[in-house]
Design an enzyme around this catalytic site. Structure first.
Site, PDB file in Angstrom:
ATOM      1  N   GLY A 211     -13.274  40.902 107.680  1.00  0.00           N
ATOM      2  CA  GLY A 211     -13.979  39.644 107.416  1.00  0.00           C
ATOM      3  C   GLY A 211     -15.413  39.707 107.893  1.00  0.00           C
ATOM      4  CG  ASN A 212     -18.263  37.588 106.211  1.00  0.00           C
ATOM      5  OD1 ASN A 212     -18.553  36.426 106.477  1.00  0.00           O
ATOM      6  ND2 ASN A 212     -17.755  37.948 105.037  1.00  0.00           N
ATOM      7  NE  ARG A 213     -21.497  37.317 114.120  1.00  0.00           N
ATOM      8  CZ  ARG A 213     -21.118  37.095 115.370  1.00  0.00           C
ATOM      9  NH1 ARG A 213     -20.105  37.772 115.870  1.00  0.00           N
ATOM     10  NH2 ARG A 213     -21.740  36.223 116.119  1.00  0.00           N
TER      11      ARG A 213
END
Ligand code: CTP
Length: 417
Positions: A211-213
């Protein structure tokens, strides 16, 4: 300042006497406009004596002076309603004009602040919640009531805030100078826009993902702003936990492939005017999905780490650019999440990305561990296709994500065919 003090029919009307006192002592001219119900609690003589001005609740008094237009449109610098009852909020939200106060609210072109007071059950009723959301969406300032002792033995949210707090909020609303939105502010009325927000998650196994932030804050701010400006908004939301912006239809997705499918099916319906790709879409996903949890050890004595093979995800924005030239092609806005690197600074990389992606507008912002992702403020550069590289791009910020959103729509709205 010239202030209309509206008073609706709740027991807290007596506290409006203190509000009136504070305002007149600070040198403001105040015209009190009670509702007929408010006069059951505090009589016209009290309001007239404290304000030093005549008081009327009715549009039929002094008809030649056309009071319903004169007060709201021509006289007031601020309209403050304290207390605003559930009934007053409902009438204001739906544009009813059955007494002088609601007529004044409809004709006012100055900031409007409503200070609600009612029993907790009325304040939390879905009808009141929806009315407050609608009023706020249109730029009317609505205070949250205080919590505490109510009329009877009961306590909870619904108390009129202290007169000093109301006056302070009224001065802030007047200073902000944001009047209730008018039809000319609705420059996206009749438009259908798609906003993608959040960050995709690419599953590895039933419990893990890449995933990412991205928090989704900027995408949600863009969706809320488009809705405030009158657009029908489809918000394609990838793993965001924020409250749904008023008036937006949220379409949840998980992965890049789901996001591509959802955006594609909206656009293929043929009525989408603009797509804003604010979502952080994963460029890669695991080549295989393990149907059961990947174990730490693969067998007796085998403590090697697995290698995760990745495959490319489709580029959703590039896919939309490829549809350009067809009648249904929407205006396309990309976001460039850049950190800058050895090959160039943020703007150089953003210009290269705009050229590579071929979208109509690119909003470039600097990202990093403590920049932009999850933060409430950001600085962005807005680059248009066809702008000369010698021209400085429009820079917005450091600004709230709401202000960035408004600035993006300020560029997009007039560019829509
Ligand atoms: N985007 C997309 N599909 C992808 C990746 C990105 O539609 N698979 C969109 C994003 O929503 C954004 C824009 O493309 O509007 C730019 O995203 P960004 O991650 O900055 O760029 P990339 O094209 O992925 O390039 P790079 O990661 O090399 O900077």
């Amino acid at each position: 300042m010239r202030i209309v003090l509206g008073v609706a029919g709740g027991i807290a009307a007596y506290k409006a006497c203190s509000v009136l006192r504070l305002l007149t002592e600070a040198g403001h001219q105040v015209t009190v406009v009670p509702t007929a119900a408010a006069l059951h609690f505090v009589g016209a003589a009290t309001w007239e004596a404290l304000s030093g001005r005549p008081v009327s609740a009715d549009v039929w008094d002094d008809v030649p002076a056309v009071p319903h237009v004169r007060l709201g449109r021509d006289w007031a610098d601020l309209v403050l309603v304290a207390p605003a009852t559930a009934d007053l909020l409902a009438r204001a939200a739906h544009g009813l004009a059955d007494d002088l106060l609601t007529n004044t609210l409809l004709t006012a072109r100055c900031p409007v602040l409503l200070a609600p007071a009612m029993h907790t059950e009325m304040w939390t009723h879905p009808a009141t919640v929806a009315n407050v959301a609608l009023l706020r969406e249109r730029g009317t300032h609505v205070l949250d009531p205080a919590s505490g002792r109510l009329t009877g033995q009961d306590t909870g949210p619904g108390r009129l805030p202290d007169p000093e707090d109301i006056v302070e909020a009224a001065m802030a609303a007047a200073a902000a100078g944001t009047p209730t939105r008018q039809i000319e502010d609705l420059d996206l009325a009749g438009r259908h826009v798609v906003v993608s927000a959040g960050g995709t998650r690419e599953p590895l196994d039933p419990v893990r993902y890449l995933g990412n932030r991205s928090s989704g804050k900027q995408g949600y701010a863009l969706a809320a702003a488009a809705s405030r400006r009158g657009a029908r908004v489809s918000l394609v939301s990838a793993n965001v936990t924020l409250p749904v912006p008023p008036g937006c239809e949220v379409l949840p997705v998980g992965t890049a492939l789901e996001l591509e499918q959802q955006v594609g099916s909206l656009v293929s319906a043929g009525d989408v005017d603009a797509v804003v790709m604010a979502a952080a879409v994963a460029d890669f996903r695991p080549a295989t999905y393990a149907g059961s949890k990947i174990k730490k050890t693969h067998g007796e004595g085998d403590d090697s780490a697995p290698t995760i093979e990745l495959v490319r995800n489709p580029d959703v924005l590039a896919g939309l650019v490829a549809t350009r030239g067809t009648a249904a092609a929407p205006y396309l806005v990309g976001f460039a999440a850049e950190t800058g690197d050895a090959t160039g600074d943020l703007l150089t990389l953003a210009r290269a990305k705009l050229a590579r992606k071929g979208c109509d507008l690119l909003v470039a912002n600097e990202v990093g561990v403590d920049k932009t992702f999850g933060q409430d403020e950001s600085t962005v550069h807005v680059l248009r296709r066809g702008d000369s590289p010698d021209e400085d791009p429009l820079t917005v910020g450091p600004a709230s994500k709401d202000d960035v959103a408004e600035a993006v729509w300020d560029v997009v709205a007039p560019a829509l065919p």
